[in-house]
Design an enzyme around this catalytic site. Structure first.
Site, mmCIF file in Angstrom:
data_model
loop_
_atom_site.group_PDB
_atom_site.id
_atom_site.type_symbol
_atom_site.label_atom_id
_atom_site.label_comp_id
_atom_site.label_asym_id
_atom_site.label_seq_id
_atom_site.Cartn_x
_atom_site.Cartn_y
_atom_site.Cartn_z
ATOM 1 N N ILE A 1 1.009 -1.286 0.054
ATOM 2 C CA ILE A 1 -0.008 0.058 0.192
ATOM 3 C C ILE A 1 1.131 1.181 0.024
ATOM 4 C CG2 ILE A 1 -1.727 1.208 1.284
ATOM 5 C CD1 ILE A 1 -2.628 -1.568 2.457
ATOM 6 N N VAL B 1 10.586 1.864 11.725
ATOM 7 C CA VAL B 1 9.583 3.015 12.488
ATOM 8 C C VAL B 1 9.492 2.570 14.064
ATOM 9 C CG1 VAL B 1 8.275 3.378 10.516
ATOM 10 C CG2 VAL B 1 7.346 1.849 12.041
ATOM 11 N N ASN C 1 2.055 4.968 7.274
ATOM 12 C CA ASN C 1 1.289 3.902 6.901
ATOM 13 C C ASN C 1 2.097 2.358 7.445
ATOM 14 O OD1 ASN C 1 0.228 2.094 4.567
ATOM 15 N ND2 ASN C 1 2.595 1.766 4.190
ATOM 16 N N TYR D 1 -2.970 -7.596 16.527
ATOM 17 C CA TYR D 1 -3.012 -6.503 15.517
ATOM 18 C C TYR D 1 -4.272 -5.822 15.439
ATOM 19 C CZ TYR D 1 -3.702 -4.908 10.553
ATOM 20 O OH TYR D 1 -3.721 -4.324 9.351
ATOM 21 N N LYS E 1 -4.349 -1.445 16.044
ATOM 22 C CA LYS E 1 -5.129 -0.828 14.989
ATOM 23 C C LYS E 1 -6.315 0.160 15.576
ATOM 24 C CE LYS E 1 -2.864 -1.528 11.424
ATOM 25 N NZ LYS E 1 -1.738 -0.611 10.648
ATOM 26 N N PRO F 1 -8.593 0.267 5.914
ATOM 27 C CA PRO F 1 -8.619 -0.768 4.779
ATOM 28 C C PRO F 1 -9.160 -2.142 5.407
ATOM 29 C CG PRO F 1 -6.490 -0.084 4.802
ATOM 30 C CD PRO F 1 -7.135 0.251 6.083
ATOM 31 N N VAL G 1 -9.857 -6.056 3.257
ATOM 32 C CA VAL G 1 -9.253 -7.167 2.814
ATOM 33 C C VAL G 1 -8.492 -6.476 1.588
ATOM 34 C CG1 VAL G 1 -8.888 -9.557 1.849
ATOM 35 C CG2 VAL G 1 -10.698 -8.744 3.532
ATOM 36 N N GLY H 1 -2.915 -8.314 -2.854
ATOM 37 C CA GLY H 1 -1.458 -8.212 -2.790
ATOM 38 C C GLY H 1 -0.668 -9.280 -1.895
HETATM 39 P P1 NAD Z 1 3.129 -5.056 3.617
HETATM 40 O O1 NAD Z 1 3.106 -6.453 4.656
HETATM 41 O O2 NAD Z 1 3.002 -5.345 1.981
HETATM 42 O O3 NAD Z 1 4.566 -4.273 4.066
HETATM 43 C C1 NAD Z 1 4.659 -2.951 3.245
HETATM 44 C C2 NAD Z 1 6.212 -2.455 3.631
HETATM 45 O O4 NAD Z 1 6.201 -2.732 5.077
HETATM 46 C C3 NAD Z 1 7.379 -3.625 2.996
HETATM 47 O O5 NAD Z 1 8.134 -3.173 2.299
HETATM 48 C C4 NAD Z 1 7.936 -3.782 4.836
HETATM 49 O O6 NAD Z 1 9.447 -4.227 4.445
HETATM 50 C C5 NAD Z 1 7.687 -2.603 5.345
HETATM 51 N N1 NAD Z 1 7.753 -2.707 6.766
HETATM 52 C C6 NAD Z 1 7.699 -3.709 7.732
HETATM 53 N N2 NAD Z 1 7.960 -3.437 8.906
HETATM 54 C C7 NAD Z 1 8.576 -2.292 8.912
HETATM 55 C C8 NAD Z 1 8.980 -1.223 9.859
HETATM 56 N N3 NAD Z 1 9.101 -1.773 11.298
HETATM 57 N N4 NAD Z 1 9.633 -0.160 9.536
HETATM 58 C C9 NAD Z 1 9.296 0.438 8.264
HETATM 59 N N5 NAD Z 1 8.854 -0.402 7.247
HETATM 60 C C10 NAD Z 1 8.354 -1.740 7.473
HETATM 61 O O7 NAD Z 1 2.030 -4.135 4.092
HETATM 62 P P2 NAD Z 1 0.680 -3.729 3.393
HETATM 63 O O8 NAD Z 1 -0.051 -4.858 3.050
HETATM 64 O O9 NAD Z 1 1.160 -2.705 2.461
HETATM 65 O O10 NAD Z 1 0.077 -2.658 4.789
HETATM 66 C C11 NAD Z 1 0.127 -1.249 4.909
HETATM 67 C C12 NAD Z 1 -0.367 -0.778 5.982
HETATM 68 O O11 NAD Z 1 -1.861 -1.084 5.710
HETATM 69 C C13 NAD Z 1 -0.108 -1.457 7.310
HETATM 70 O O12 NAD Z 1 -0.220 -0.459 8.412
HETATM 71 C C14 NAD Z 1 -1.117 -2.611 7.367
HETATM 72 O O13 NAD Z 1 -1.631 -2.973 8.719
HETATM 73 C C15 NAD Z 1 -2.472 -1.678 6.804
HETATM 74 N N6 NAD Z 1 -3.422 -2.745 6.446
HETATM 75 C C16 NAD Z 1 -3.247 -3.698 5.410
HETATM 76 C C17 NAD Z 1 -4.059 -4.337 4.872
HETATM 77 C C18 NAD Z 1 -4.103 -5.607 3.726
HETATM 78 O O14 NAD Z 1 -4.885 -6.336 3.778
HETATM 79 N N7 NAD Z 1 -2.874 -5.579 3.263
HETATM 80 C C19 NAD Z 1 -5.531 -4.477 5.376
HETATM 81 C C20 NAD Z 1 -5.948 -3.304 6.531
HETATM 82 C C21 NAD Z 1 -4.666 -2.390 6.902
#
Ligand code: NAD
Length: 260
Positions: free
Chosen positions: A21, A63, A89, A155, A159, A185, A187, A190
């Site tokens: 994302i 982070v 994010n 988790y 959140k 978000p 589901v 990806g």
């Molecule tokens: P992802 O698992 O695809 O990871 C994206 C990136 O985060 C990766 O490049 C990873 O290296 C990086 N990352 C992991 N830990 C890190 C840290 N400690 N510091 C910096 N970077 C770090 O994640 P995503 O699915 O793109 O999710 C992004 C955000 O959206 C998150 O906060 C997640 O909780 C939220 N989210 C995702 C979903 C989903 O279904 N994918 C649903 C709801 C919310």
């Protein structure tokens, strides 16, 4: 003011911007001509993102590490000459297990990235947004923070904290013309959702396909959300379209009323 005029010269930080994302958000802002700095823990993915989006800043930073966050934000702001948008994010899925089987380490790690990370990045960025005279913060939450989310207590709890953090900041920073909202978000398509479904299927003793069907059962539109659609929502909030929106949780989830 035309759309392009609005975005020109704006500056954004996107955490965990090297994949998923975060990368979609970085890409959408970059396409509008916004200066973008991303951080991520994955150096190889950062290099790929930098090659894909010429001119962006890309820094290795966890982070959950406050010193690394302070140094990343300082470098980004110096590199861009200020800050307009913070896209907070970064977040991990954490363990999928019954509560009595969750290790202390897994619980603390989920909180360290998902909750402490939001705080560390916002704390470092807010003085620069105040100096700018206005700004936008988007905190990435999840529908898991709004509803009961069985077998994913770290988790879901993290959140819910992100949502509360965004709401509190919106009141605190409103007088500084800084708008703060959370996006929740559902589901999302990806790589990550494949990892999450694999874990959750294992915990429940069901197949991957059964887990996917179970997760979509609660989604009214029976569809996953694409990361690009979340990026468009972020742009909506950062643009003048979001002028009167602050302290809100915007769900983008295909109509998810509960979770399985
Ligand atoms: P992802 O698992 O695809 O990871 C994206 C990136 O985060 C990766 O490049 C990873 O290296 C990086 N990352 C992991 N830990 C890190 C840290 N400690 N510091 C910096 N970077 C770090 O994640 P995503 O699915 O793109 O999710 C992004 C955000 O959206 C998150 O906060 C997640 O909780 C939220 N989210 C995702 C979903 C989903 O279904 N994918 C649903 C709801 C919310």
């Amino acid at each position: 003011m035309t759309e392009k005029t609005y975005w020109a010269g704006k500056r954004a930080i996107v955490t965990a911007g090297a994949a998923g994302i975060g990368l979609s958000i970085a890409e959408a802002l970059h396409k509008e001509g916004v200066k973008v700095w991303i951080c991520d823990v994955a150096a190889d993915k950062l290099a790929e993102a930098k090659a894909k989006l010429p001119g962006i800043g890309a820094v290795v930073c966890d982070v959950a590490d406050p010193a690394a966050v302070d140094s990343f934000v300082a470098e980004a702001v110096a590199g861009m000459g200020g800050l307009d948008f913070l896209i907070n994010n970064a977040g991990i899925a954490g363990p999928a297990a019954p509560v009595e089987e969750i290790s202390t380490e897994d619980w603390l790690r989920t909180m360290a990235i998902n909750v402490n990370g939001q705080f560390f990045v916002a704390r470092a960025a807010v003085p620069h947004l105040k100096k700018n005279g206005e700004g936008v913060i988007v905190c990435m939450a999840s529908v898991a923070g709004k509803y009961a989310f069985p077998l994913r207590s770290p988790y879901a709890s993290s959140k819910a904290a992100v949502i509360s953090f965004a709401r509190g900041l919106s009141v605190e920073l409103g007088p500084h013309k800084i708008r703060v909202n959370a996006i929740a978000p559902g589901v999302v398509s990806g790589d990550r959702i494949q990892r999450v479904f694999t874990d959750r299927a294992k915990t429940r003793g069901i197949t991957y396909e059964e887990m996917e069907a179970l997760a979509l059962k609660a989604v009214s539109l029976k569809t996953m959300v694409d990361p690009e659609e979340i990026a468009e929502l972020v742009k909506f909030l950062c643009a003048p379209t979001g002028r009167a929106i602050t302290g809100q949780v915007l769900s983008i989830c295909g109509g998810l009323e509960y979770t399985e």
